[in-house]
Design an enzyme around this catalytic site. Sequence first.
Site, mmCIF file in Angstrom:
data_model
loop_
_atom_site.group_PDB
_atom_site.id
_atom_site.type_symbol
_atom_site.label_atom_id
_atom_site.label_comp_id
_atom_site.label_asym_id
_atom_site.label_seq_id
_atom_site.Cartn_x
_atom_site.Cartn_y
_atom_site.Cartn_z
ATOM 1 N N HIS A 191 -11.424 -4.579 9.899
ATOM 2 C CA HIS A 191 -11.968 -4.348 8.548
ATOM 3 C C HIS A 191 -13.213 -3.482 8.549
ATOM 4 C CE1 HIS A 191 -9.102 -7.055 6.874
ATOM 5 N NE2 HIS A 191 -9.796 -7.383 5.819
ATOM 6 N N GLU B 109 0.810 -1.222 0.000
ATOM 7 C CA GLU B 109 0.000 0.000 0.000
ATOM 8 C C GLU B 109 0.839 1.265 0.000
ATOM 9 O OE1 GLU B 109 -0.601 -2.700 1.760
ATOM 10 O OE2 GLU B 109 -2.614 -3.318 1.162
HETATM 11 C C1 LIG Z 1 -2.703 -4.745 4.349
HETATM 12 C C2 LIG Z 1 -3.783 -5.488 3.638
HETATM 13 N N1 LIG Z 1 -3.993 -5.282 2.329
HETATM 14 C C3 LIG Z 1 -4.949 -5.944 1.658
HETATM 15 C C4 LIG Z 1 -5.751 -6.844 2.305
HETATM 16 C C5 LIG Z 1 -6.857 -7.605 1.535
HETATM 17 N N2 LIG Z 1 -6.451 -9.036 1.404
HETATM 18 C C6 LIG Z 1 -6.849 -9.940 2.314
HETATM 19 S S1 LIG Z 1 -6.128 -11.436 2.039
HETATM 20 C C7 LIG Z 1 -5.278 -10.865 0.695
HETATM 21 C C8 LIG Z 1 -4.349 -11.777 -0.047
HETATM 22 C C9 LIG Z 1 -3.223 -12.247 0.827
HETATM 23 O O1 LIG Z 1 -2.519 -13.255 0.162
HETATM 24 P P1 LIG Z 1 -1.486 -14.180 0.904
HETATM 25 O O2 LIG Z 1 -0.651 -13.357 1.820
HETATM 26 O O3 LIG Z 1 -0.776 -14.966 -0.129
HETATM 27 O O4 LIG Z 1 -2.358 -15.130 1.820
HETATM 28 P P2 LIG Z 1 -3.421 -16.223 1.333
HETATM 29 O O5 LIG Z 1 -4.774 -15.568 1.330
HETATM 30 O O6 LIG Z 1 -3.007 -16.700 -0.030
HETATM 31 O O7 LIG Z 1 -3.358 -17.328 2.346
HETATM 32 C C10 LIG Z 1 -5.572 -9.521 0.457
HETATM 33 C C11 LIG Z 1 -5.041 -8.726 -0.670
HETATM 34 C C12 LIG Z 1 -5.545 -7.026 3.697
HETATM 35 N N3 LIG Z 1 -6.327 -7.857 4.416
HETATM 36 N N4 LIG Z 1 -4.546 -6.365 4.319
#
Ligand SMILES: Cc1ncc(C[n+]2csc(CCOP(=O)(O)OP(=O)(O)O)c2C)c(N)n1
Lengths: 347, 347, 326, 326
Positions: D130, D61
Amino acid sequence: MAKKSNAANKVEHRAPPPPSGAVPWKKDFAHALLLDMLRIRRMEEKSAELYGAGKIRGFLHLYIGEEAVAVGALHALGPEDNVVATYREHGHALMRGMPMDAIMAEMYGKREGCARGRGGSMHLFDAQTRLFGGNAIVGGGLPLAVGLGLAAKMQNEDRLTACFFGDGAVAEGAFHEALNLAALWKLPVLFCCENNLYGMGTAIERAESQTDLVAKAAAYNLPALSADGMDIVAVHETMQEAVATVRQGKGPAFVEFRTYRFRAHSMFDAELYRDKEEVEAWKARGPIHTFTARLKAQKKLSEKEFLALDARAQAEVEAAVAFAEAGSWEPVEDLLKDVLTPAEATP
Amino acid sequence: MAKKSNAANKVEHRAPPPPSGAVPWKKDFAHALLLDMLRIRRMEEKSAELYGAGKIRGFLHLYIGEEAVAVGALHALGPEDNVVATYREHGHALMRGMPMDAIMAEMYGKREGCARGRGGSMHLFDAQTRLFGGNAIVGGGLPLAVGLGLAAKMQNEDRLTACFFGDGAVAEGAFHEALNLAALWKLPVLFCCENNLYGMGTAIERAESQTDLVAKAAAYNLPALSADGMDIVAVHETMQEAVATVRQGKGPAFVEFRTYRFRAHSMFDAELYRDKEEVEAWKARGPIHTFTARLKAQKKLSEKEFLALDARAQAEVEAAVAFAEAGSWEPVEDLLKDVLTPAEATP
Amino acid sequence: MSRKISYREAMREAMHEALTNDPRVFLMGEDVGRYGGTYAFSKGFLEEFGPERIRDTPLSELGFVGAGIGAALGGLRPIVEVMTVNFSLLALDQIVNSAALFRHMSGGQFSVPLVIRMCTGAGRQLAAQHSHSLEGWYAHIPGIKVLAPATIEDARGMLAPALADPDPVVIFEHCQLFNVEGELPDDWNVDISSAKVRRQGKDVALITYGGSLPKALAAAEILAAQGIDSEVLDLRVLRPLDSASIAAAVAKCRRVVVIDENWKSGGLAAEVVARIMEHAFWELDAPVARVCSEEVPVPYAKHLEEAALPQADKIVAAVRGLLGKE
Amino acid sequence: MSRKISYREAMREAMHEALTNDPRVFLMGEDVGRYGGTYAFSKGFLEEFGPERIRDTPLSELGFVGAGIGAALGGLRPIVEVMTVNFSLLALDQIVNSAALFRHMSGGQFSVPLVIRMCTGAGRQLAAQHSHSLEGWYAHIPGIKVLAPATIEDARGMLAPALADPDPVVIFEHCQLFNVEGELPDDWNVDISSAKVRRQGKDVALITYGGSLPKALAAAEILAAQGIDSEVLDLRVLRPLDSASIAAAVAKCRRVVVIDENWKSGGLAAEVVARIMEHAFWELDAPVARVCSEEVPVPYAKHLEEAALPQADKIVAAVRGLLGKE
Ligand SMILES: Cc1ncc(C[n+]2csc(CCOP(=O)(O)OP(=O)(O)O)c2C)c(N)n1
Ligand SMILES: Cc1ncc(C[n+]2csc(CCOP(=O)(O)OP(=O)(O)O)c2C)c(N)n1
Ligand SMILES: [Mg+2]
Ligand SMILES: [Mg+2]
């Protein structure tokens, strides 16, 4: 002279031997760069004096000892390129072509300054020479440089963005996010790390688990180089190599300049964190006197010529101070100016 | 099976051959881990069903397909260790010993949940088993893990902190700052990356300029390993190796588990970003059926035994659902509870 | 009995005492150790308490503030020094989404006994990026307490109760106060729950805190010379606000000026005005006035910086306006 | 003439139009491309405009918001989508210290023509991390403009003027509005400077914005059935606030309730109250009341979440209180 990312490159506080050897440059060019180093040195010395006299206030971060980096690096760029700098940016502004008058007036807080006295020492901006600011947030410039690179790429402009930052900025999340974005999107950004071994009072080995910044940068999948920042020849040639790499359009590059800050971090610093010996050893590697000695050894510079160059530098500084002294204060009625862009100035 | 940081480790979307070969474990242990994978699988399947029925709301991130990681990894820790997890943490909570009843009740938003329904699916906390939360901020747990490691080191506690996060978190500045701090201060933290190739809809090669996460982590000067996250034997043995490294007290380590999410990212995901073939190919590597097949081939598991284990898992899920259904709602008068710590509860 | 010391010295004593009395307490931040503290608050601490407890951090605000939260969860009592509020923007996610929320999200299982100290405010010609006053932002967040020591006594006394508090406490130290000297009574006694009247008066109430307190007191003297008797209320605790003391000051003076260094729109003063509206509307003889920073990033040039910030003369003018004496 | 569309569709049309009309415009953010947009706002855009202009970003971000600022400085007109205001905490340093300050610190040399869009608010049981509503924080910062489209017309019409604006504009889209459907007049016409009266009334003014607007309108209907005639003012533009429209509503109704989803202490409503105090004090027949979120992190459980947020019944109760009809 330029270390590739695979070469081991551990940081050393112990000063290496002073820069030496033949300077492979024509006399005119060598004199021009020497003059630029002197211009910065004299401007900074005068600024320190003016700070003591209360003419310059706020934070003042001097570039004394590091002149070879801004001079050698910025002589490798063109006017179409972008530069993003830090709060230790007086030299960079001067090298981009900002008049010393405008710099000095800005530090005085006068209306004739580059930002009419709104920004001061840490915020030298110049649209003309595409200097996108001094920035007082450590690491703050890196994401901006990514965006400038993105704009150049998306608009097919043949424009490189050189982003200067210190060793201390490498620990910031902004460094990580910016290098990844630039490498991922293959942007024309050149990350220039001025590694002077300290972030304020914190030595790099107390800030970085990996003090080999070339290895660190290489982990983002980009070409990474290192050069002796006290040797203007090494700086300039390494920068040229890095610039050429970026101009190929295959993505960003990283270059580390090993340098040293001769003065305190800012005007409020007791320097408890480093000992005199270390400072003296590095001063022995001073970019100006070592370069001067090499040129003299090659008969490319006489004492007379040196004094003439130095006199020019000092005269420019005196003129800049006179300009700043003669400057005016922006009227208080204009306080709210430039918070938002007036309709007529809309880009 | 465990790749050292020097080994090339480029990420591949093409699914490697399914895990195979002899399982070097005693029957009881193998059955225990198989049962745990089944407990998570059945709990998650039921949660999806309950989401459809409107019993569970908000965001629900299922762990289906990744069970071998939490089961294999957390069986290598002791009760004194700390665990920091993400919003995809139901399995981790269960493996730490949180009763499935408390998890299910929390997802229902009932007072009998681990957090009395305040946190829900993304915020399973358990002081008893030292689970410092699910965290809904990607990367948010990494700095906390550093602090937990610092507390353990400064208090001379023989306690390791395992921090789980996804491949997407690696691009966050928090990852960079946390790995550097942990390595710089030589803290007993084990960074466990659940690399399922996607951060929501973004494939790792569109998020990372360096997709070899082992190489990336190694740049912080710490031991980095990688294992097949669909092979519970590889997960457990690699985790044991990493845990042993950290327990030596010389600093943190990093371990990547290559896994895959069989379901949508959350319950609102059209999965436009990956094709059926890829998903099917990875399902063929499913951690449960491949492990089951290997055990059967070794005569360490009969179909009858498998069905008995699965029945146990399903019975536990049914009981948890009944528990949650029978649960109560926290009275609205208590709305302002637990914003601050009441004097009597002061630690 | 009392003795004369500076705000800096008082703060240093408070930290020294905490480090001496409780082995769980440690200080962490940029240049707190070898440099001696950016503002010399921790000079000599490294030698006395060692590098483990006087921990220099890399430039990683998000990381080390988050580490402070984790250390608090792990049983320690960290004092995390964020050099200035300006840099705390990089750490806000950890402060808001971890420190402030953990107690609640865990259903009361995990408290975060953390103290975060930061320098705030303008007035030293440090320009826009180094002159923010964002106390109002922090005071908006449930789950944390926010303190603003403005006197020698509070600089000396607020840290101990903040460290004893089971929840996160953010302490804002205004950069213009560090060199202020004053008398510290030997029997000082400080709470972190109430506002305090720093000057008794009856004609107008000046409600303020932190770096604006000396300005309000200076204005009160000027007004006194003009025959206007001002009460000066120092909020001290910005979250939770002491509404009762605010209402009492309004009831007593019936005219109020709220002064703070936040930008006027949406600053802390706005909340004070709203509290007065809710708790003391009928006591007012005139609308409450605000004297805050102008809606402009703080300029470097001295004359412009002064014009951008609250000053005694602006407070005097606001009071005279309320009294119909323009 | 008009047609029925959803808030989501209106937003999507606005972005589609901007991308079609101006080659300098591009959309950047997490999952705006291949995923189709977290809330499907940009579904199909990747295929139509390509990966350069519909740019998926890594989870960074601070980095990609800063990159948006740099891209704006470099001549483009970025629309940066920060998935939710909750994650924008990680980018605040770039928004506050770069985007908002560059024009000023450069003495007018560099403007930052950037649009940042983000989803805000609670109500979907997403729990504390959230569910933030931090519009009030953003509205505190000089150098940026802050918009809160609450109607189909504003969802459709605010983006174009925001992109035409030479300075940074932050647009807050409340997550509870995305599926709302309504009539979009063919001759819609939208500014980004004024508040708008959404319902005419004379007994009480309900001043609100964003996700709370539908709640205020619902409360107005309930009150109407009780013979109480409410005016509903939609602020629309949170910075700069339209003080004149606020004062006009106060002058007309003499009783006011301010509703927003920020936590009550230090939220945007406090600033509205302060503006009323300054511009319309003498017009008030009763103290202004606030209906905001309770001072608690938003809980997951539905009944607790509802109790934590502003609701029509709370607004009704506040109005009846003002009219002495408890
Ligand atoms: C700082 C932040 N940015 C965006 C999000 C929205 N978001 C939630 S899960 C996710 C993907 C995360 O991917 P990863 O770290 O690979 O974990 P996975 O869901 O694949 O287990 C996003 C973009 C968030 N929760 N926190
Ligand atoms: C985000 C942030 N944190 C802290 C500071 C305070 N500070 C100013 S300069 C500095 C040291 C930076 O060191 P380095 O990046 O090596 O640059 P140098 O001063 O050595 O040129 C620090 C800690 C700041 N300006 N910004
Ligand atoms: Mg440095
Ligand atoms: Mg993932």
